[in-house]
Design a protein around this motif. Structure first.
Motif, PDB file in Angstrom:
ATOM      1  N   ALA A 264       0.788  -1.230   0.034  1.00 51.90           N
ATOM      2  CA  ALA A 264       0.073   0.136  -0.073  1.00 51.90           C
ATOM      3  C   ALA A 264       0.922   1.221  -0.031  1.00 51.90           C
ATOM      4  O   ALA A 264       0.681   2.188  -0.793  1.00 51.90           O
ATOM      5  N   ILE A 265       2.005   1.084   0.895  1.00 46.84           N
ATOM      6  CA  ILE A 265       2.776   2.467   0.837  1.00 46.84           C
ATOM      7  C   ILE A 265       3.404   2.596  -0.567  1.00 46.84           C
ATOM      8  O   ILE A 265       3.606   3.747  -1.010  1.00 46.84           O
ATOM      9  N   PHE A 266       3.982   1.578  -1.079  1.00 45.18           N
ATOM     10  CA  PHE A 266       4.687   1.711  -2.311  1.00 45.18           C
ATOM     11  C   PHE A 266       3.693   2.009  -3.654  1.00 45.18           C
ATOM     12  O   PHE A 266       4.092   3.104  -4.317  1.00 45.18           O
ATOM     13  N   GLY A 267       2.470   1.573  -3.262  1.00 38.07           N
ATOM     14  CA  GLY A 267       1.364   2.094  -4.444  1.00 38.07           C
ATOM     15  C   GLY A 267       1.136   3.542  -4.297  1.00 38.07           C
ATOM     16  O   GLY A 267       0.902   4.182  -5.165  1.00 38.07           O
ATOM     17  N   ASN A 268       0.859   3.989  -3.059  1.00 38.72           N
ATOM     18  CA  ASN A 268       0.483   5.153  -2.724  1.00 38.72           C
ATOM     19  C   ASN A 268       1.574   6.248  -2.846  1.00 38.72           C
ATOM     20  O   ASN A 268       1.270   7.236  -3.478  1.00 38.72           O
ATOM     21  N   THR A 269       2.725   5.826  -2.828  1.00 40.79           N
ATOM     22  CA  THR A 269       3.696   6.729  -3.206  1.00 40.79           C
ATOM     23  C   THR A 269       3.887   6.786  -4.668  1.00 40.79           C
ATOM     24  O   THR A 269       4.351   7.862  -5.062  1.00 40.79           O
ATOM     25  N   GLY A 270       3.628   5.706  -5.288  1.00 45.62           N
ATOM     26  CA  GLY A 270       3.768   5.944  -6.737  1.00 45.62           C
ATOM     27  C   GLY A 270       2.781   6.880  -7.297  1.00 45.62           C
ATOM     28  O   GLY A 270       2.720   7.800  -8.403  1.00 45.62           O
ATOM     29  N   ILE A 271       1.394   6.869  -6.532  1.00 47.36           N
ATOM     30  CA  ILE A 271       0.365   7.569  -7.042  1.00 47.36           C
ATOM     31  C   ILE A 271       0.670   9.131  -6.775  1.00 47.36           C
ATOM     32  O   ILE A 271       0.645   9.977  -7.395  1.00 47.36           O
ATOM     33  N   LEU A 272       1.278   9.120  -5.608  1.00 47.29           N
ATOM     34  CA  LEU A 272       1.907  10.819  -5.033  1.00 47.29           C
ATOM     35  C   LEU A 272       2.813  11.344  -6.131  1.00 47.29           C
ATOM     36  O   LEU A 272       2.623  12.317  -6.452  1.00 47.29           O
ATOM     37  N   LYS A 273       3.664  10.468  -6.634  1.00 48.22           N
ATOM     38  CA  LYS A 273       4.752  11.100  -7.609  1.00 48.22           C
ATOM     39  C   LYS A 273       4.089  11.505  -8.868  1.00 48.22           C
ATOM     40  O   LYS A 273       4.544  12.547  -9.399  1.00 48.22           O
ATOM     41  N   LYS A 274       2.940  10.503  -9.304  1.00 48.05           N
ATOM     42  CA  LYS A 274       2.499  10.862 -10.578  1.00 48.05           C
ATOM     43  C   LYS A 274       1.203  11.793 -10.725  1.00 48.05           C
ATOM     44  O   LYS A 274       1.132  12.577 -11.288  1.00 48.05           O
ATOM     45  N   TYR A 275       0.480  11.697  -9.371  1.00 45.82           N
ATOM     46  CA  TYR A 275      -0.637  12.628  -9.591  1.00 45.82           C
ATOM     47  C   TYR A 275      -0.929  13.420  -8.513  1.00 45.82           C
ATOM     48  O   TYR A 275      -1.855  14.168  -8.555  1.00 45.82           O
ATOM     49  N   GLU A 281      -7.177  16.080  -3.273  1.00 48.85           N
ATOM     50  CA  GLU A 281      -8.049  14.960  -2.805  1.00 48.85           C
ATOM     51  C   GLU A 281      -7.390  13.704  -2.752  1.00 48.85           C
ATOM     52  O   GLU A 281      -7.378  12.832  -1.757  1.00 48.85           O
ATOM     53  N   LEU A 282      -6.847  13.484  -3.974  1.00 47.91           N
ATOM     54  CA  LEU A 282      -5.853  12.264  -4.213  1.00 47.91           C
ATOM     55  C   LEU A 282      -4.945  12.288  -3.360  1.00 47.91           C
ATOM     56  O   LEU A 282      -4.415  11.160  -2.538  1.00 47.91           O
ATOM     57  N   PHE A 283      -4.311  13.526  -3.025  1.00 42.47           N
ATOM     58  CA  PHE A 283      -3.130  13.295  -2.270  1.00 42.47           C
ATOM     59  C   PHE A 283      -3.357  13.093  -0.873  1.00 42.47           C
ATOM     60  O   PHE A 283      -2.690  12.325  -0.183  1.00 42.47           O
ATOM     61  N   GLU A 284      -4.373  13.735  -0.363  1.00 41.17           N
ATOM     62  CA  GLU A 284      -4.828  13.357   1.196  1.00 41.17           C
ATOM     63  C   GLU A 284      -5.238  11.768   1.333  1.00 41.17           C
ATOM     64  O   GLU A 284      -4.745  11.362   2.344  1.00 41.17           O
ATOM     65  N   GLU A 285      -5.957  11.460   0.198  1.00 38.82           N
ATOM     66  CA  GLU A 285      -6.454   9.912   0.349  1.00 38.82           C
ATOM     67  C   GLU A 285      -5.108   9.146   0.587  1.00 38.82           C
ATOM     68  O   GLU A 285      -4.858   8.121   1.207  1.00 38.82           O
ATOM     69  N   SER A 286      -4.115   9.349  -0.535  1.00 36.11           N
ATOM     70  CA  SER A 286      -2.940   8.416  -0.347  1.00 36.11           C
ATOM     71  C   SER A 286      -2.029   8.649   0.924  1.00 36.11           C
ATOM     72  O   SER A 286      -1.412   7.629   1.653  1.00 36.11           O
ATOM     73  N   VAL A 287      -2.027   9.880   1.327  1.00 35.78           N
ATOM     74  CA  VAL A 287      -1.258  10.067   2.759  1.00 35.78           C
ATOM     75  C   VAL A 287      -1.954   9.207   3.949  1.00 35.78           C
ATOM     76  O   VAL A 287      -1.401   8.757   4.634  1.00 35.78           O
ATOM     77  N   ASP A 288      -3.232   9.593   3.798  1.00 37.86           N
ATOM     78  CA  ASP A 288      -3.954   8.502   4.853  1.00 37.86           C
ATOM     79  C   ASP A 288      -3.808   7.105   5.003  1.00 37.86           C
ATOM     80  O   ASP A 288      -3.613   6.461   5.742  1.00 37.86           O
ATOM     81  N   SER A 289      -3.699   6.856   3.578  1.00 35.93           N
ATOM     82  CA  SER A 289      -3.386   5.205   3.589  1.00 35.93           C
ATOM     83  C   SER A 289      -2.078   5.078   3.898  1.00 35.93           C
ATOM     84  O   SER A 289      -1.724   3.712   4.491  1.00 35.93           O
ATOM     85  N   ILE A 290      -1.109   5.594   3.675  1.00 38.73           N
ATOM     86  CA  ILE A 290       0.547   5.324   3.933  1.00 38.73           C
ATOM     87  C   ILE A 290       0.091   5.651   5.468  1.00 38.73           C
ATOM     88  O   ILE A 290       1.044   4.618   5.969  1.00 38.73           O
TER      89      ILE A 290
END
Length: 470
Positions: A264-275, A281-290
């Motif tokens: 999950a951490i790896f996936g969300n960091t990839g999302i953060l880097k790209k989008y 909103e996507l940034f906050e969801e990814s940070v919460d998931s991490i």
């Protein structure tokens, strides 16, 4: 290396064989000695006694002759002699005056064959000669009759076959050698048979070193120490195998538990880097998931470290008096922060003081709450009740989850055991194990009430320190 060092370094079977042989040989030599000297005694003792008795009888006869020389009858001198005893009377010129057996060896022949070393059981007052194939006793007595000095010689055959004792010595020697060979053979056979289970245990232990846990020692019907040892060894193998299986299961579970948040951490960091930079909103969801994944990983790692300290007896407790009600509120608040999909409420929370490690007790309560959250469906309700009743505080943690089968009531506290009835259950299966250890170390009893599909109630019975203050 001396003999004792070689003996100490020898195999156990060799030690048993040599010890058994030594004891057997010692016993055999004692028996042989008794037999050998018993034969000597049986031969020499009767011969000396019959000679001495004959000498006393002849002495009485001689005293009568001294008193009445006319009553002397050369033939009457045979009567006092015991059968087998020969009397020979000679004067100072070695002339034979009386000889009860003329075929008996002469004095000259006897003198030539006197043994230089007197046998051990021979009478010290008598002489022993080896004549032909016989051993012969001779005793003498000096006497003066009618002014004439005479010497009386008494003879008695000890054994008519001199080689009997030599044959006996050879026979006993052969028996000793045969006995030693027999003892070595029997000792070697018995020792190997006795030590066979130990050898099998050694082979199994060597297999264990290579990870082979199959096979057990055959239990014999004999109810002896080795049978008990074999049973104990088999039980030990079962426990080791069970421990290895659980450890392997734990490695798998821990790997799954850690790989999910790591993925999950790896996936969300990839999302953060790209989008992440363009989508708040996507940034906050990814940070919460991490953040949630990191907390999950942290919990698993902390549990592993706790168990390791317990196993090594390094987990220390700093016990003090504290208010349990505050600790319960703190545990519920902390768990509610992370359990956003569940409702956790305190139904009743009486003030009560207990003696223990507050941080560790907090961890125990969090573990029970965490277990309730894991095995309750989304939107599930968890209630906490703390009541004071005399000398005890009853703390109940109830959920409306999947429940626990009665046969699993004890197993749920075992390491790595999990009731796998709910999807997405995270963790390594150590929470309740740790909670049980904390409870035991504080004298807290745990009771379980559960019904499949309707939920579970854990009740902690905690000693109430407040009741002892009044």
């Amino acid at each position: 290396m001396n003999i004792m060092q070689k003996f100490n370094n020898a195999e156990i079977s060799t030690k048993i064989t040599l010890t058994y042989t030594a004891c057997f040989m010692l016993l055999l030599m004692i028996i042989n000695a008794v037999v050998y000297f018993g034969v000597f005694y049986a031969l020499y003792r009767p011969a000396s006694r019959t000679i001495k008795f004959s000498m006393s009888q002849i002495q009485e006869l001689m005293e009568k002759i001294v008193q009445d020389p006319a009553a002397f009858n050369p033939h009457s001198i045979r009567e006092p002699l015991v059968a087998g005893v020969v009397l020979r009377v000679v004067d100072d010129s070695e002339n034979i005056l009386v000889d009860t057996d003329k075929n008996y060896p002469s004095n000259e022949n006897f003198n030539e064959n006197i043994l230089s070393e007197t046998p051990i059981f021979a009478d010290e007052d008598m002489e022993v000669a080896a004549i032909g194939g016989a051993l012969v006793y001779r005793a003498k007595m000096d006497y003066t009759v009618i002014g004439q000095h005479v010497t009386l010689y008494f003879f008695r055959t000890i054994t008519s076959e001199k080689f009997l004792l030599d044959d006996l010595e050879n026979m006993l020697l052969i028996l000793d050698i045969a006995g030693m060979i027999f003892a070595l053979a029997v000792g070697n056979f018995v020792s190997k048979k006795i030590l066979k289970p130990i050898k099998v245990m050694t082979e199994h232990a060597q297999n264990i070193a290579f990870g082979k846990m199959s096979g057990r020692i055959e239990i014999t019907p004999a109810n002896d120490e080795l049978t008990e040892l074999a049973k104990t060894f088999n039980d030990m193998l079962d426990r080791i195998k069970d421990g290895i299986d659980k450890q392997q299961e734990f490695v798998i579970d821990a790997s799954h538990a850690l790989i999910n948040p790591a993925t999950a951490i790896f996936g969300n960091t990839g999302i953060l880097k790209k989008y992440g930079a363009d989508d708040k909103e996507l940034f906050e969801e990814s940070v919460d998931s991490i953040s949630e994944s990191v907390r999950s990983m942290e919990s698993i790692i902390q549990n592993l470290l706790f168990i390791a300290r317990v196993d090594q007896n390094r987990q220390k407790l700093n016990k003090t008096d504290f208010n349990l009600a505050y600790t319960i509120r703190q545990a519920v608040e902390l768990k509610q922060i992370v359990a956003l999909n569940h409702e956790i409420e305190i139904v009743q929370n009486d003030d009560a003081k207990i003696f223990g490690d507050e941080d560790i007790i907090l961890q125990m309560l969090e573990n029970f709450l965490d277990n309730a959250v894991k095995y309750s469906p989304r939107g599930g309700k968890i209630s906490v009740t703390s009541k004071v009743d005399g000398e005890n505080i009853f703390v109940s943690i109830a959920d409306n989850g999947v429940g626990i089968a009665q046969e699993h009531f004890e197993k749920i506290f075992e390491r790595f055991f999990r009731v796998g009835a709910v999807e997405d259950v995270k963790g390594g299966g150590l929470g309740l194990t740790i909670a049980r250890w904390i409870a035991d170390s504080h004298g807290i009893k745990i009771k379980i009430a559960s019904e499949l599909g309707k939920g579970t109630i854990f009740t902690l019975i905690i000693p109430n320190l407040s009741s002892k203050l009044f």
